[in-house]
Design a protein around this motif. Structure first.
Motif, PDB file in Angstrom:
ATOM      1  N   THR A 107      39.037  32.603  53.637  1.00 47.50           N
ATOM      2  CA  THR A 107      39.337  32.248  52.248  1.00 47.50           C
ATOM      3  C   THR A 107      40.833  32.106  52.019  1.00 47.50           C
ATOM      4  N   ILE A 108      41.637  32.822  52.782  1.00 43.74           N
ATOM      5  CA  ILE A 108      43.104  32.805  52.662  1.00 43.74           C
ATOM      6  C   ILE A 108      43.492  32.938  51.190  1.00 43.74           C
ATOM      7  N   GLY A 109      42.785  33.796  50.458  1.00 42.33           N
ATOM      8  CA  GLY A 109      43.037  33.940  49.030  1.00 42.33           C
ATOM      9  C   GLY A 109      42.948  35.386  48.583  1.00 42.33           C
ATOM     10  N   ARG A 110      43.822  35.763  47.683  1.00 39.31           N
ATOM     11  CA  ARG A 110      43.812  37.112  47.130  1.00 39.31           C
ATOM     12  C   ARG A 110      42.656  37.273  46.145  1.00 39.31           C
ATOM     13  N   HIS A 111      42.446  38.523  45.747  1.00 44.01           N
ATOM     14  CA  HIS A 111      41.278  38.854  44.923  1.00 44.01           C
ATOM     15  C   HIS A 111      41.255  38.055  43.625  1.00 44.01           C
ATOM     16  N   ASP A 112      42.400  37.891  42.963  1.00 40.97           N
ATOM     17  CA  ASP A 112      42.409  37.199  41.672  1.00 40.97           C
ATOM     18  C   ASP A 112      42.034  35.729  41.815  1.00 40.97           C
ATOM     19  N   ARG A 113      42.443  35.114  42.943  1.00 41.20           N
ATOM     20  CA  ARG A 113      42.093  33.711  43.159  1.00 41.20           C
ATOM     21  C   ARG A 113      40.599  33.556  43.427  1.00 41.20           C
ATOM     22  N   VAL A 114      40.051  34.444  44.237  1.00 45.50           N
ATOM     23  CA  VAL A 114      38.616  34.392  44.528  1.00 45.50           C
ATOM     24  C   VAL A 114      37.812  34.689  43.260  1.00 45.50           C
ATOM     25  N   GLU A 115      38.327  35.593  42.431  1.00 48.72           N
ATOM     26  CA  GLU A 115      37.671  35.904  41.162  1.00 48.72           C
ATOM     27  C   GLU A 115      37.594  34.657  40.283  1.00 48.72           C
ATOM     28  N   TRP A 116      38.654  33.859  40.275  1.00 50.11           N
ATOM     29  CA  TRP A 116      38.661  32.606  39.506  1.00 50.11           C
ATOM     30  C   TRP A 116      37.579  31.652  40.033  1.00 50.11           C
ATOM     31  N   VAL A 117      37.452  31.561  41.356  1.00 46.76           N
ATOM     32  CA  VAL A 117      36.422  30.700  41.949  1.00 46.76           C
ATOM     33  C   VAL A 117      35.033  31.216  41.588  1.00 46.76           C
ATOM     34  N   ARG A 118      34.855  32.540  41.615  1.00 52.40           N
ATOM     35  CA  ARG A 118      33.560  33.124  41.229  1.00 52.40           C
ATOM     36  C   ARG A 118      33.155  32.675  39.831  1.00 52.40           C
ATOM     37  N   ARG A 119      34.098  32.743  38.898  1.00 52.38           N
ATOM     38  CA  ARG A 119      33.787  32.327  37.519  1.00 52.38           C
ATOM     39  C   ARG A 119      33.475  30.843  37.456  1.00 52.38           C
ATOM     40  N   GLN A 120      34.204  30.038  38.223  1.00 53.39           N
ATOM     41  CA  GLN A 120      33.942  28.602  38.238  1.00 53.39           C
ATOM     42  C   GLN A 120      32.525  28.287  38.730  1.00 53.39           C
ATOM     43  N   LEU A 121      32.045  29.071  39.693  1.00 54.34           N
ATOM     44  CA  LEU A 121      30.722  28.826  40.275  1.00 54.34           C
ATOM     45  C   LEU A 121      29.599  29.482  39.488  1.00 54.34           C
ATOM     46  N   GLY A 122      29.936  30.465  38.644  1.00 50.02           N
ATOM     47  CA  GLY A 122      28.930  31.094  37.797  1.00 50.02           C
ATOM     48  C   GLY A 122      28.138  32.195  38.463  1.00 50.02           C
ATOM     49  N   TYR A 123      28.783  32.992  39.339  1.00 45.59           N
ATOM     50  CA  TYR A 123      28.110  34.107  40.000  1.00 45.59           C
ATOM     51  C   TYR A 123      28.545  35.432  39.374  1.00 45.59           C
ATOM     52  N   GLU A 124      27.667  36.426  39.457  1.00 47.24           N
ATOM     53  CA  GLU A 124      27.969  37.742  38.881  1.00 47.24           C
ATOM     54  C   GLU A 124      28.503  38.719  39.930  1.00 47.24           C
ATOM     55  N   GLY A 125      27.798  38.855  41.054  1.00 45.13           N
ATOM     56  CA  GLY A 125      28.198  39.813  42.077  1.00 45.13           C
ATOM     57  C   GLY A 125      29.262  39.248  43.000  1.00 45.13           C
ATOM     58  N   MET A 126      30.181  40.109  43.471  1.00 46.51           N
ATOM     59  CA  MET A 126      31.233  39.632  44.368  1.00 46.51           C
ATOM     60  C   MET A 126      31.816  40.784  45.172  1.00 46.51           C
ATOM     61  N   ILE A 127      32.003  40.572  46.452  1.00 43.10           N
ATOM     62  CA  ILE A 127      32.760  41.458  47.330  1.00 43.10           C
ATOM     63  C   ILE A 127      33.842  40.608  47.990  1.00 43.10           C
ATOM     64  N   VAL A 128      35.082  41.076  47.956  1.00 45.06           N
ATOM     65  CA  VAL A 128      36.198  40.336  48.546  1.00 45.06           C
ATOM     66  C   VAL A 128      36.891  41.202  49.584  1.00 45.06           C
TER      67      VAL A 128
END
Length: 336
Positions: free
Chosen positions: A37-58
């Motif tokens: 992913t080469i991305g920090r937690h906040d960036r992945v969190e933004w992608v999670r919201r864009q995709l519409g998922y609830e659960g996430m582990i980074v």
């Protein structure tokens, strides 16, 4: 209920986000595993919201490489069991199904360290007796047929991986579609294709999902193709068509006029009815202006499959041009 796995080589890149949105829109995976992913937690969190998922582990990257993410649609469907720089392991609980285990795996990319991946699989196998499936970029192959071009793959790596699978009772699933999932040097004399991405299952998991299929998806901007794991036969006839506002319409002056006309024509209707009728009118008008996006995307993917296996100069050029066309369509289709 399906699982999408992809070595995305940068989850926050705009074209990767567009590609993920389109795949999620079409295939509706319940789980999405991303590596590199080469991305920090906040960036992945933004992608999670864009995709519409609830659960996430980074799992954050180390420096400018690595990084893992596992998303799932509904929060109570996944429970974290363990994680490392090379895996995320969760327990899956879906109403009406037996509890099972899903592990996203990113194998050691350096050949000298491959034993670490084999040891990881052995360690994970001892952790639980639940029906188990692992998916991801394993960075391992099972036979010489898994590689095309370049130097011969070392036998000790093939043998070591196969011995590990036998020791822990994992089965390498067959792949539907193009048989290689990673490539380098397309169009050159050094063009190499390898099946690095794969799905491993136990007999117990296959007993729960006997009709499982694994697909190689086309059209990725990464050097890896995504995998789509479907535990039962996918009935596309069950899909419903919903109205979606397309970004490309905003560039058309007539769009505002269509909305105004519809609103005025239905001035006596309540707000829900107005929105419904306006959407129906936009959908008809929009297809005339920008065409059927789903159809255009399908046509591009058919073209990609046509050119992908060929190595002549013209086929390589056609492949590159079709890929550019596909991502222009995805860019137009961006939805608000």
């Amino acid at each position: 209920m399906s699982v999408l796995s992809w070595n995305c080589r940068g989850v926050g890149l705009p074209w990767n986000v567009r590609f993920l949105k389109d795949v999620v829109r079409q295939e509706k995976p319940a789980f999405v595993f991303l590596c590199e992913t080469i991305g920090r937690h906040d960036r992945v969190e933004w992608v999670r919201r864009q995709l519409g998922y609830e659960g996430m582990i980074v799992v954050e990257p180390q420096g400018r490489s690595g990084g893992l993410c596992l998303l799932w649609k509904e929060m109570d469907q996944g429970k974290l069991l363990s994680y490392s720089q090379n895996h995320i392991d969760i327990e899956v609980r879906i109403e009406g199904m037996e509890v099972w285990r899903l592990t996203g795996i990113y194998g050691e990319p350096v050949r000298a360290n491959r034993r670490k991946t084999w040891d990881l699989l052995r360690h994970l196998a001892r952790d639980s007796n639940l029906p188990w499936v692992g998916i991801g970029d394993m960075n391992n192959i099972c036979s010489h047929a898994d590689k095309k071009g370049g130097n011969a793959y070392p036998n000790w790596l093939i043998d070591g991986f196969n011995e590990t699978l036998m020791d822990v009772g994992l089965i390498d699933m067959s792949l539907t579609g193009h048989q290689f999932t990673w490539e380098r040097g397309r169009g050159t004399s050094e063009w190499i294709e390898v099946r690095l991405d794969r799905t491993l299952t136990t007999d117990a998991w296959l007993t729960v999902f006997p009709a499982v299929r694994l697909y190689n998806l086309e059209g990725s901007e990464s050097d890896h193709s995504p995998l789509l794991l479907i535990p039962k036969r996918y009935d596309r006839s069950q899909n419903c068509t919903h109205f979606r506002f397309e970004n490309a319409w905003l560039s058309e002056p007539m769009c505002l006029e269509v909305v105004k006309d519809s609103w005025e024509e239905n001035s006596k209707s309540d707000i829900q009815e107005k929105v419904k009728l306006c959407g129906e009118k936009l959908l008809v008008w929009g297809k005339e202006i920008t065409g059927d996006f789903a159809k255009r995307i399908r046509e591009c993917k058919v073209e990609l499959k046509q050119w992908r296996g060929r190595r002549d100069t013209q086929a390589v050029q056609n492949y590159k041009e079709t890929k550019k066309k596909l991502f222009l369509i995805l860019d137009q289709r961006e939805i608000f």
